[in-house]
Structures are given as structure tokens and as C-alpha cells.
Design an enzyme around this catalytic site. Structure first.
Site, PDB file in Angstrom:
ATOM      1  N   SER A   1       0.854  -1.187   0.000  1.00  9.47           N
ATOM      2  CA  SER A   1       0.000   0.000   0.000  1.00  9.47           C
ATOM      3  C   SER A   1       0.889   1.237   0.000  1.00  9.47           C
ATOM      4  O   SER A   1       1.804   1.353   0.827  1.00  9.47           O
ATOM      5  CB  SER A   1      -0.895   0.014   1.238  1.00  9.47           C
ATOM      6  OG  SER A   1      -1.790  -1.073   1.229  1.00  9.47           O
TER       7      SER A   1
ATOM      8  N   CYS B   1      -7.319  -1.941   7.281  1.00 11.45           N
ATOM      9  CA  CYS B   1      -6.154  -2.409   6.525  1.00 11.45           C
ATOM     10  C   CYS B   1      -5.247  -3.199   7.452  1.00 11.45           C
ATOM     11  O   CYS B   1      -4.963  -2.772   8.575  1.00 11.45           O
ATOM     12  CB  CYS B   1      -5.385  -1.222   5.934  1.00 11.45           C
ATOM     13  SG  CYS B   1      -3.976  -1.715   4.905  1.00 11.45           S
TER      14      CYS B   1
ATOM     15  N   ASP C   1      -8.707  -3.503   2.972  1.00 10.36           N
ATOM     16  CA  ASP C   1      -7.476  -3.758   2.229  1.00 10.36           C
ATOM     17  C   ASP C   1      -6.643  -4.653   3.140  1.00 10.36           C
ATOM     18  O   ASP C   1      -5.797  -4.192   3.905  1.00 10.36           O
ATOM     19  CB  ASP C   1      -6.752  -2.445   1.930  1.00 10.36           C
ATOM     20  CG  ASP C   1      -5.505  -2.645   1.069  1.00 10.36           C
ATOM     21  OD1 ASP C   1      -5.224  -3.802   0.707  1.00 10.36           O
ATOM     22  OD2 ASP C   1      -4.820  -1.656   0.775  1.00 10.36           O
TER      23      ASP C   1
END
Length: 734
Positions: free
Chosen positions: A459, A685, A731
Site C-alpha cells: 500500500s 487495513c 485492504d
């Protein structure tokens, strides 16, 4: 009677012609209609038109009874599709057409011949979504108004096989394979054998092996074929070249564009060597782990990104494993020999990397020799054993599932290491041609059997609003100890991508890689971290003292709401905080512009941005610890951060650790208000296996109670609604 003059007759004639033209204008001036020629259905798939999107015509033209479609995001489903095709050929002598569904039309799916079958190898991506290349296929199958060539949404009698790839830690485990199965059955198609479901969280390989044998038995009965009609035929022919222009030899480049340095877009086939502007260690000195922060310069590259996107980093295999496998294959002294590789059946197996190249380049840059070696591959290699004992041991690992799990999987053994172990070589010694037994394995089998080396995705931890010409990467370095077995002692195992970045960090700063530990008496001296050829092919990843990282950007839908008045809740323990650093920077950039335009009080009606972060200790692995207060100051109190430190006080009353889900529960009043009244967005995430599920359960409990009900009913309903409206976005990885 008066005699008409010549001019009168002309005018009268012209009038008659014009009148006729007007009366018959539709017939005279209508566009010509093409003549319709209705071909018999049996001839519709003839490839006389050369339609490249007609897979049925290609099947008939190539006399292939199987067509295998794969829905793949990272290449794994494609690899399994090719494996199925190879097994069909070796077991039954049946050839296959392996297809990317994005390249074909499906209106003639009903025309697949009766003696043929369709395989679907489908990965589930994200939150139960199809992979990018399978979107149209899924739309066609699910749309009841979509007509096949029979004029209906029916596939009566179509024989199909399905294998799904998923991860059980995700909510929508193997959703796409299940949907394909249901839609085909509803349309009258007939499945052969059970639906296979691979679980990447456990072992995709073992799930595949367990499924395929029963499937092939059912396949043989349904298709009327017998095992033994095929044979072991190579997929590729490898030729050594006496000479070739050096500038036309691929030494790690991924495409002709990369080799010739042709100007154009930078993507997965032409990554951009991004210079390292800055590199630093994020964990405290003395910590037993590493976390690398890199700032990559993309100025002038044409690369753009948005907050929440991913950067793909293209690593190479470590030097030690390259040398080990070269020695084990007897190729060490031929490592720089130029080779060309031809596919013997391009429809079944394409050469997976550019050629001509060299033996060493293939092992270093193109195939994943650092991965755990698969059980099925060991059986194929056993016939090339340098001794009966070595062959017997490989067959044992291939046939005994528990032995393989204990020694090979538990020991995290790579291909070169298993070959050394089976031959009785010393795994601890630095491999050389003298101390490593050579196996006469044809190189085409290595190319066929070992998966392609894939990029590692991270990311992006920056915002283009603050850093328009930079991409920031935050990567915790993977290092763990293997399980001990009767064959292999416990040892360190290193992740390829993150240790590649750690090597670059050391080089960029002129640092020496530290020893993992001091060697004990009688132990091998090889105790340093793995080293990589970070200079890249033809030294293209180094310019002077500046090192470069080969990258490309992958787009994401992980985005902030456009309206800053909307509340935002972010949950990102560990390196899961990386995209949220970019999110906060995005809001800081907007705040600066807003205040400049509208004055000091311009943020008064902005929604609150809440970040829940967790790590082990505030003094050891608190990522970007000094940055968050500065962001909070610029956002004038609109940014609030909650932190949980699992290995330092305070603890729960029962002495257990506090995690991010506990912080969320403590802030439940604000959470419920932000989601239910403020129409806020939630982002998670990080770890999918434990953290993500725990966070979702906690939010469901909060919302259920706020609605006057329970987590299981009202909470689950609200959570589902959030996902459907893209207000809860994940994510996560396992």
C-alpha cells in the site's frame, strides 16, 4: 390546339421526373441492405472469418476437446489452469485451449461440442469480486437476458469442471467459483465431479491435489477416456546458442520495451527504475525486526497515483538460492550460456518470460525459486535422481502428505534445498559445484514447473497532493524461524520482496548488513541476511551512488470520500497504517488549500477523522510516531488517534493484551454516531485472519446495540449495508 414549345415540353418532362423521384424516394434512396446469408448452426463456429474471439472455432480447428478459462489477478489461477491442461494431456492424451476470458466472446458457449468439456479456474478477488479479466464472463453468466446462439439463456448438456481459488479468512470465500457453479447448473449445464475450492490460508496446493484425483476419475467416466493414453511430453524446447548479439539478450528485463528502453507507459511489463530519494529504518535501534521506509522518485516517469493505490515492487531471487539451484542442476559453469526457449504447444504453454536469455537470468529474475517447492513437482523430479536413494526420498515426499508437511512445508524448503537434502548434501554449507550433487533435470521441466516470479504489492503510504513526484513505501521485513524436523534443523526463513527492499535500504545508505546472530561453535558461518543483485540487469538499477527500485502502480478503489464533512474511521495496526498515512496527508493538503481560501475557521464543519492504530511497544515499533501530532495540529482537532500497545501497560483487568478492536469498543458512542448519523466511512487495513474479523465483529456489536438489537441480526444487517454501499472498505491480507 396550340402547339407546345420545346421549352414547355422540357419543363413538363422535368416536372414529371421530379414528381416520380418524390413518390419513389424511399425505394430509390434508402441505404442498401446487406444480403442475409443464414449459415447452418454447425458452421457458425467455422473460423473462416478469422474471428480471434471465437474459442469454439479455435477448439475445432486445433482438435482440442477441452477449453480452460481462468480468472486470475496475480497469475496463480492461470498457473493452475495450465497444470490442468498438462495433466489432461499426460493422463488422457487430450489437448486443451487455455484461455484468458477477457479475450473471448461467450455467445457461442452453447456450441461447445458434446464430446468436449469446459473448465473454469476462478479466483475470488477483494470482497467477493471477480478478477479484472473475468468481469465480462461473470456478467454474461449472471445476466438472464444474455442470449447464447440458441436464442436463450440456456446451456443444456454443457459439461464443465470448476476449481476455485480463495482464502477462508475472507468473508466471501471462493464466492466467484460458487456463483459460476450455480449459474451454470441453473442454465442446465452438468458439472463433472465436485467443485474444487482451494484455500490460500491453509494450502492451495494441498487442496488442489486432494481435489484433482477424484475429479479426473469422474472426468474419465463422463468423457469415456482411459488413463494411460497420454504420455510425458515436454512443453518447451531449450536450445543453447553459440552466439547472439549481447544487446538482444534479456538479462532480467520483462519486455522488449524494457530491453530497448523504448519510451512509453510503465506497467507490469515495463517497470520503472525509481531512484531512492530517502531510505530509513522505522523500528527502534536494537529491535529484533526491521521495517523499511523508502521514498521513490517518479518525476518525469509518467507514473501517477492516488492515495490508497498499491505499488508493485519487482524483486529478484537472493544470490544464495540462485547459486544453490545452478549447482544442483549442474549448470553453475554454464550459468551465462545464452539459451532460447520455444513452446512446443503455444496454445497450452506460452514461454513465460522473454528470450533469448541465460540460465542464471531465468533463476534470478524470472521464476520463483525461493518459494516452497510443491509436492506434485517432487514426484516429477524423482525420475532424474542422481541415486536410487535420492529418488526414493523424493517419491516419499511426493506420496506421503504428512511427511511432506513435516519436513518440506514445515522446513520451508525451496527447490534447490530439497534437491540437496535428497542427495545427502550439506544444507548449511555455502553451495558450490564441488559440494553439491548435480541432478540431470532437463531445464524445460524447471521452466514448466516453477511459477513465475511475481511483483510484491505494498500500500502506498503517501499522498500525491503532498508528494506529487514521490511514492512512499512502508514494508515490514519478513523473517521467521522454520519448524524443526528429523531432517532439517530450525533456521531463519526470509521473505523475498521485503528483504530485497532491506538490501536496497542498506545500499542506499552505505550501510553494512548486520549479522543475524553470532555463529555458535560448530555452526555454519552463513548467518548474514540474504543478498540480492540489486544493481539490476545491466546495472540499470544503479546510477552513480543512487540505487533504483523497479516499480509499477496498481490502481485501487480504497479511497477517501470526496466530501471532507463525512466522518472517517480508519483501523490500521502495524504496517496496515501505511495507506492511512496517505489518507491523512490527502486531508492535510485539502485543509491547507481550504484555510488559505476561506480563512482559519474553514475546517469547522469537517467530519472527524479517527485512526485506530496498534503495535507492540510505543518505544519500539510505533510507525511514524513523530508525524501524527503534526497532522493533528494542521487538521485543527479533526484528526484523533487511538493507540494500543500489546506488550506494554495498560492491560485489561484480567491481564490480557489490548488490541485495536478493544479501542473501537471503548469509543463505541462516537463510532455509532459517525456511522449511523454522520453516514461515515470505515476503512480496515492489515491482517485478514484475526484483526479484520475481530474489528468487523466489534463494529457489528456496536451497531446492533445502537439499533436496539443484537450483533447477529441488526448489527450484521448494518454491516452488510455498509459493504454494499462501499462505506466499509477492506485492504487486508493473510
Amino acid at each position: 390546339m396550340a402547339i407546345a414549345s420545346t421549352s414547355d415540353l422540357f419543363i413538363l418532362s422535368l416536372g414529371i421526373v421530379l414528381a416520380a423521384l418524390y413518390l419513389f424516394k424511399d425505394q430509390l434512396f434508402a441505404p442498401a441492405k446487406p444480403k442475409s446469408v443464414l449459415a447452418p448452426v454447425s458452421n457458425r463456429s467455422a473460423n473462416a472469418s478469422g474471428n480471434p474471439r471465437d474459442f469454439v472455432a479455435k477448439m475445432k480447428e486445433g482438435k482440442k476437446r477441452l477449453v480452460i478459462f481462468y480468472g486470475s489477478q496475480t497469475g496463480t489461477a492461470e498457473e493452475y489452469a495450465i497444470r490442468i491442461a498438462k495433466e489432461a494431456k499426460s493422463k488422457f492424451g487430450l489437448t486443451s485451449l487455455v484461455c484468458d476470458p477477457e479475450e473471448y466472446d461467450f455467445d457461442n458457449l452453447d456450441q461447445v461440442p458434446d464430446d468436449s468439456a469446459v473448465f473454469f479456474v476462478m479466483a475470488t478477488y477483494g470482497e467477493g469480486e471477480p478478477t479484472d479479466n473475468a468481469v465480462t464472463l461473470m456478467e454474461n453468466l449472471r445476466d438472464s437476458s444474455f442470449e447464447f446462439s440458441n436464442g436463450a439463456h440456456r446451456l443444456d448438456g454443457l459439461k464443465y469442471v470448476i476449481f476455485g481459488l480463495g482464502n477462508r479468512t475472507y468473508e466471501h470465500f471462493n464466492a466467484i467459483a460458487r456463483i459460476v457453479d450455480k449459474e451454470l447448473a441453473d442454465m442446465g449445464a452438468r458439472r463433472i465431479g465436485d467443485r474444487g475450492e482451494g484455500d490460500d490460508d491453509r494450502s492451495m496446493e494441498e487442496d488442489y491435489l486432494e481435489w484433482k484425483d477424484k475429479m479426473w476419475d469422474a472426468f474419465a467416466r463422463e468423457m469415456g477416456v482411459e488413463e494411460g493414453q497420454g504420455g510425458d511430453t515436454p512443453d518447451f524446447a531449450v536450445h543453447e546458442l553459440d552466439s547472439h548479439p549481447p544487446e538482444k539478450v534479456y538479462l532480467g528485463e520483462l519486455s522488449a520495451r524494457a530491453l530497448t528502453k523504448t519510451k512509453g507507459i510503465h506497467d507490469a511489463k515495463n517497470p520503472y527504475p525509481a531512484p531512492i530519494k530517502a531510505a530509513r529504518e522505522l523500528f527502534a535501534a536494537g529491535a529484533d525486526r526491521n521495517c523499511v521506509h523508502l521514498e521513490l522518485d517518479v518525476d518525469g516517469s509518467g507514473i501517477t497515483y492516488q492515495h490508497g493505490d498499491h505499488v508493485g515492487v519487482w524483486p529478484s531471487n537472493p544470490d544464495l538460492e540462485v547459486v544453490r539451484l545452478l549447482c544442483a542442476l549442474g549448470l553453475y559453469h554454464k550459468k551465462d550460456t545464452i539459451i532460447n526457449i520455444d513452446s512446443l504447444d503455444p496454445a497450452l504453454a506460452k514461454v513465460p518470460f522473454p528470450v533469448p536469455t541465460t540460465y542464471a537470468t531465468v533463476l534470478r529474475h524470472y521464476i520463483d525459486i525461493s518459494a516452497l517447492v510443491g509436492r506434485q513437482m517432487l514426484g516429477a523430479l524423482s525420475k532424474f535422481a542422481p541415486s536410487p536413494a535420492a529418488g526414493e526420498l523424493l517419491r516419499a515426499y511426493n506420496q506421503d502428505k504428512e511427511l511432506y508437511a513435516r519436513v518440506v512445508a514445515g522446513g520451508c524448503l525451496k527447490l534447490g534445498e530439497v534437491l540437496q537434502l535428497a542427495a545427502g548434501d550439506d544444507l548449511h554449507a555455502r553451495p558450490t559445484p564441488e559440494n553439491t550433487t548435480a541432478w540431470p533435470v532437463p531445464f524445460d521441466i524447471i521452466v514448466s514447473s516453477v511459477p513465475r516470479l511475481q511483483p510484491r504489492y505494498y500500500s502506498i503510504s503517501s499522498s500525491p497532493k503532498l508528494f506529487p513526484n514521490q511514492i512512499h513505501v512502508t514494508a515490514v521485513v519478513l523473517k521467521y524461524e522454520s519448524a524443526q524436523s528429523e531432517k532439517v534443523a530450525q533456521r531463519w526463513v526470509y521473505g523475498v520482496g521485503s528483504n530485497f527492499l532491506l538490501n536496497l535500504k542498506f545500499a542506499a545508505n552505505g550501510e553494512d548488513a548486520p549479522l543475524v546472530s553470532e555463529p555458535a561453535e560448530g555452526e555454519p558461518a552463513v548467518v548474514s541476511k540474504p543478498k540480492y543483485a540489486i544493481e539490476g540487469p545491466r546495472n540499470s538499477y544503479k546510477e552513480g551512488s543512487v540505487y533504483k527500485v523497479p516499480i509499477h502502480v496498481r490502481r485501487s478503489t480504497f479511497r477517501l470520500p470526496t466530501n471532507p464533512k463525512t466522518p472517517v474511521i480508519m483501523v490500521g495496526p502495524g504496517t496496515g497504517v501505511a495507506p492511512f498515512r496517505g489518507f491523512i496527508q490527502e486531508r492535510v493538503a485539502l485543509a491547507r488549500r481550504t484555510i488559505e481560501k476561506n480563512g482559519p475557521g474553514a475546517l469547522a464543519d469537517w467530519g472527524r477523522i479517527t485512526l485506530f492504530y496498534g503495535c507492540r511497544k510505543s518505544t519500539e515499533d510505533f510507525l511514524y510516531k513523530d508525524e501524527w501530532p503534526k497532522y493533528a495540529e494542521e487538521l485543527q482537532g479533526k484528526f484523533v488517534m487511538h493507540t494500543a500497545f500489546s506488550r506494554e501497560p495498560p492491560y485489561k483487568p484480567d491481564g490480557s493484551k489490548i488490541y485495536v478492536q478493544d479501542l473501537i469498543w471503548e469509543d463505541r458512542a462516537n463510532i455509532a454516531d459517525a456511522i449511523l448519523n454522520g453516514k461515515g466511512y470505515v476503512y480496515v487495513c492489515g491482517d485478514a485472519k484475526n484483526m479484520s474479523k475481530a474489528v468487523e465483529d466489534t463494529i457489528a456489536r456496536i451497531l446492533g446495540e445502537a439499533k436496539g438489537g443484537s450483533a447477529e441480526v441488526e448489527g450484521a444487517a448494518e454491516l452488510k449495508l455498509l459493504k454494499e454501499r462501499s462505506r466499509l472498505m477492506l485492504d487486508v491480507w493473510s
